[in-house]
Design an enzyme around this catalytic site. Structure first.
Site, PDB file in Angstrom:
ATOM      1  CD  GLU A  84      28.962  23.995   0.372  1.00  0.00           C
ATOM      2  OE1 GLU A  84      29.419  23.501  -0.667  1.00  0.00           O
ATOM      3  OE2 GLU A  84      28.337  23.342   1.224  1.00  0.00           O
ATOM      4  CB  CYS A  97      24.569  23.457   7.621  1.00  0.00           C
ATOM      5  SG  CYS A  97      25.914  22.251   7.586  1.00  0.00           S
ATOM      6  CB  CYS A 104      37.826  19.791   5.160  1.00  0.00           C
ATOM      7  SG  CYS A 104      37.867  18.756   6.659  1.00  0.00           S
ATOM      8  CB  CYS A 108      36.381  12.160   4.940  1.00  0.00           C
ATOM      9  SG  CYS A 108      36.686  12.435   6.713  1.00  0.00           S
ATOM     10  CB  CYS A 111      33.876  14.740   2.446  1.00  0.00           C
ATOM     11  SG  CYS A 111      33.405  16.461   2.746  1.00  0.00           S
ATOM     12  CD  GLU A 155      37.467  18.331  13.057  1.00  0.00           C
ATOM     13  OE1 GLU A 155      37.038  18.832  14.117  1.00  0.00           O
ATOM     14  OE2 GLU A 155      37.029  17.271  12.576  1.00  0.00           O
ATOM     15  CB  CYS A 328      28.884  16.328   1.879  1.00  0.00           C
ATOM     16  SG  CYS A 328      28.139  15.404   3.229  1.00  0.00           S
TER      17      CYS A 328
END
Length: 343
Positions: A84, A97, A104, A108, A111, A155, A328
């Site tokens: 994205e 963004c 990732c 988390c 997310c 990340e 997200c």
């Protein structure tokens, strides 16, 4: 089938100038190519300042971009992974963004990106191409890309070298010319990379994906906290701020009944007391198959006031990413879900 031609953005200035020399073209043509890319050119034929034979030679050896749009704000990489890159338009700026990884690895639980298997690190030119593509879209609207935040998929500190190289390319005045001071690099807490970034002499703003001020809760919300505890993380972040003179931003995704209580506000105040810091509250964007919910407006306002009462600077993030179905990892989740339904 992957196009074997390398994307032009993957070449260093020296490499492109060497290619130009081999094709009897002066070195100044390299600046013209970069400038056209910065304007959002998607083909070499569009680079009208270049002689026709040179445009043909470039087309034969390179691709103008390696990205292929598959949905609004989403692009496919070589190898089939998707990422994205979301443009947010404000009255005084246009912010991208940007993603640094396909997927990732941090995991988390709130997310959307972490729900899917990790793909791979992006190469520096793939990061830069997201910004070049955004500039092309904005130019058609009479706007210009002014800010970049590494808060898309991935990340950033786990793809450190490519991210740093891409920041330098984004700042290149012959390409996009975005000041590092208008670039935000986020991390969930890779302390060694924060320390390394402080040595790079590129004054980007550091953003810490904090979400909890005590280890017991942050171990659950941000699993890497088990390796790099929250107080050590804040110490490293503040050392970065002291070294660069840049205020550190602390991101806090608000989860109803989980981290929006009076206890959390007081713990946050203690953790960041007398620090060069700014707290950015982010209302949770609902994600399917997670136990978390977004707090209501009254709860968000009350938490903001409690944190401000601890002496901290606080803002509430604009939720236009949610409106774009692209916050997200939500756009990626929708596309992946649709692909699974088709197959």
């Amino acid at each position: 089938m992957i196009d074997p031609r390398p994307p032009i953005a993957s070449l260093s200035p020296a490499d492109l100038e060497a290619w130009l020399t081999e094709h009897d073209a002066p070195a100044f043509r390299r600046k013209q190519v970069w400038t056209w890319l910065g304007r959002g050119a998607t083909s070499f034929d569009a680079m009208r300042e270049l002689p026709k034979p040179l445009r043909v030679a470039l087309e034969g050896d390179f691709r103008a971009t390696s990205l292929r749009a598959i949905a609004v704000s989403q692009a496919e990489l070589d190898g089939g992974h998707s990422v994205e890159a979301v443009v947010m338009r404000y009255s005084d700026r246009s912010t991208l963004c940007i993603s640094s990884q396909a997927g990732c690895p941090i995991g988390c639980p709130f997310c959307a990106t972490g729900k899917f298997p990790f793909g791979r690190n992006l190469k520096a030119h793939e990061i830069v191409e997201q910004a070049v593509d955004a500039q092309r879209v904005l130019a058609a609207e009479g706007r210009r890309l002014s800010h970049v935040v590494f808060m898309g998929m991935g990340e950033p500190m786990a793809n450190y070298r490519a991210v740093v190289d891409s920041v330098r390319r984004l700042a290149d005045p012959e390409l996009l010319g975005i000041s590092p001071r208008r670039i935000v690099v986020s991390t969930s807490g890779l302390i060694p990379r924060i320390e390394q970034l402080a040595e790079e002499k590129i004054p980007v703003t550091l953003a810490i994906s904090l979400h909890a001020a005590r280890d017991e809760l942050r171990d659950v919300l941000v699993p890497i906290n088990r390796k790099y505890p929250v107080r050590d993380l804040v110490d490293a972040a503040q050392a970065y701020g002291a070294r660069t003179g840049r205020r550190v931003s602390y991101e806090w995704v608000m989860l109803a009944g989980v981290n929006d209580t009076e206890r959390d506000a007081k713990e946050l105040g203690v953790l960041l007391k007398r620090k060069l810091a700014h707290v950015n509250l982010i209302p949770f964007n609902p994600v399917d198959d997670t136990p978390y919910e977004a707090p209501n407006r009254a709860s968000i306002r009350a938490f903001k006031e409690m944190v401000e009462a601890q002496g901290l600077n606080v803002t509430v993030r604009d939720t236009r990413g949610r409106e774009a179905d692209a916050a997200c990892g939500q756009l990626h989740e929708r596309v992946m879900r649709n692909n699974a339904a088709v197959s």
